[in-house]
Design an enzyme around this catalytic site. Sequence first.
Site, PDB file in Angstrom:
ATOM      1  N   HIS A   1       0.764  -1.008   0.105  1.00 58.00           N
ATOM      2  CA  HIS A   1      -0.168   0.033   0.090  1.00 58.00           C
ATOM      3  C   HIS A   1       1.135   0.847   0.038  1.00 58.00           C
ATOM      4  CE1 HIS A   1      -3.131   2.935   1.443  1.00 58.00           C
ATOM      5  NE2 HIS A   1      -4.384   1.540   1.142  1.00 58.00           N
TER       6      HIS A   1
ATOM      7  N   GLU B   1      -0.517   1.285  -5.944  1.00 64.00           N
ATOM      8  CA  GLU B   1      -0.319   0.044  -5.103  1.00 64.00           C
ATOM      9  C   GLU B   1      -0.491  -1.393  -5.651  1.00 64.00           C
ATOM     10  OE1 GLU B   1      -3.491  -0.262  -2.007  1.00 64.00           O
ATOM     11  OE2 GLU B   1      -3.595   2.387  -1.962  1.00 64.00           O
TER      12      GLU B   1
END
Length: 321
Positions: free
Chosen positions: A189, A295
Amino acid sequence: MVDRPNKPSALSATPGLPAQAQVNITHGSQKVTAVLPTGESVEILLYGATVISWKDKKGAEKLWLSEATKLDGSKAVRGGIPLVFPVFGPPPPNHATSKLPQHGFARTSRWEFLGKSTSESESSEGGADLSVKLDFGLSSASLDPQTKALWGYAFNLIYSVTLGTGSLTTSLVVTNDDERPFDLQVLLHTYFRIDDITAVTVKGLEGASYVDKVDAKKEKTQSAEVKFVGETDRVYTPVGGPSAPVEIVQGGKTVFSVVRDNLNDVVVWNPWSEKAAAMGDFAPKDGYKNMVCVEAGSVRGWQTLEPGDAFEGAQTITISG
């Protein structure tokens, strides 16, 4: 790793030895820091094995970290590179992960630092490029009883962070140590630091199908570069596969390039003003102007891991210019 007060001074000043990466455990054994001789650095919290800083050789920060995030292990970190496992987003009902918190438990678990390794390769300029790899481990045996009760599979995770000259690689190996198969999702992330979100585009997603989570999870196809004019939350599956770079372009210039290994999906996220204002750990409130999440992951569906099998996924981020 541990400073020895009676260490012979000659060890740190032996003639002819090349400069080495410096690795230290600081803040009461809560954080691992590595610095290359060329000046690049990285910082990883053992809480979540979360990368919270990555600086280039000039000391310029490449990751965005909320000024209001907690670094004491009381809450998942807002910013850097949180590690999502074994579920992305809110867990679906009637699934083995349904009792877990959003994004799973890897980002809120205490990891073990397993050690470092360094390597040297000849650069195109004739010198040597040094890199340092930091390994972290988390297993079902080290989970707290509460988490074990929510997801009771036996597993082992090895997370590696490799700092190079102008690059950062993060990779995760998941091993199923259970007698049953289990489903998993993985996401790296990454919060990239940028100057101005309105001057940023993302290249490499043209022609890709995606789920638009801002528009009732409708399935769409990306026709051109991704531009940002409001809240953006999309899950892409790029047509070029993991090895085709996804680039963050700012003012017409590529500033980051992301290449994936065995991670087919790419999440693109920016909360914009209204959502940023509603998040208690997001600061400054106009910080959305200076960040974009691109991500790498495997999240459009599930990877089923059979007993004894392993899943490995990675991303390599290269600084351009």
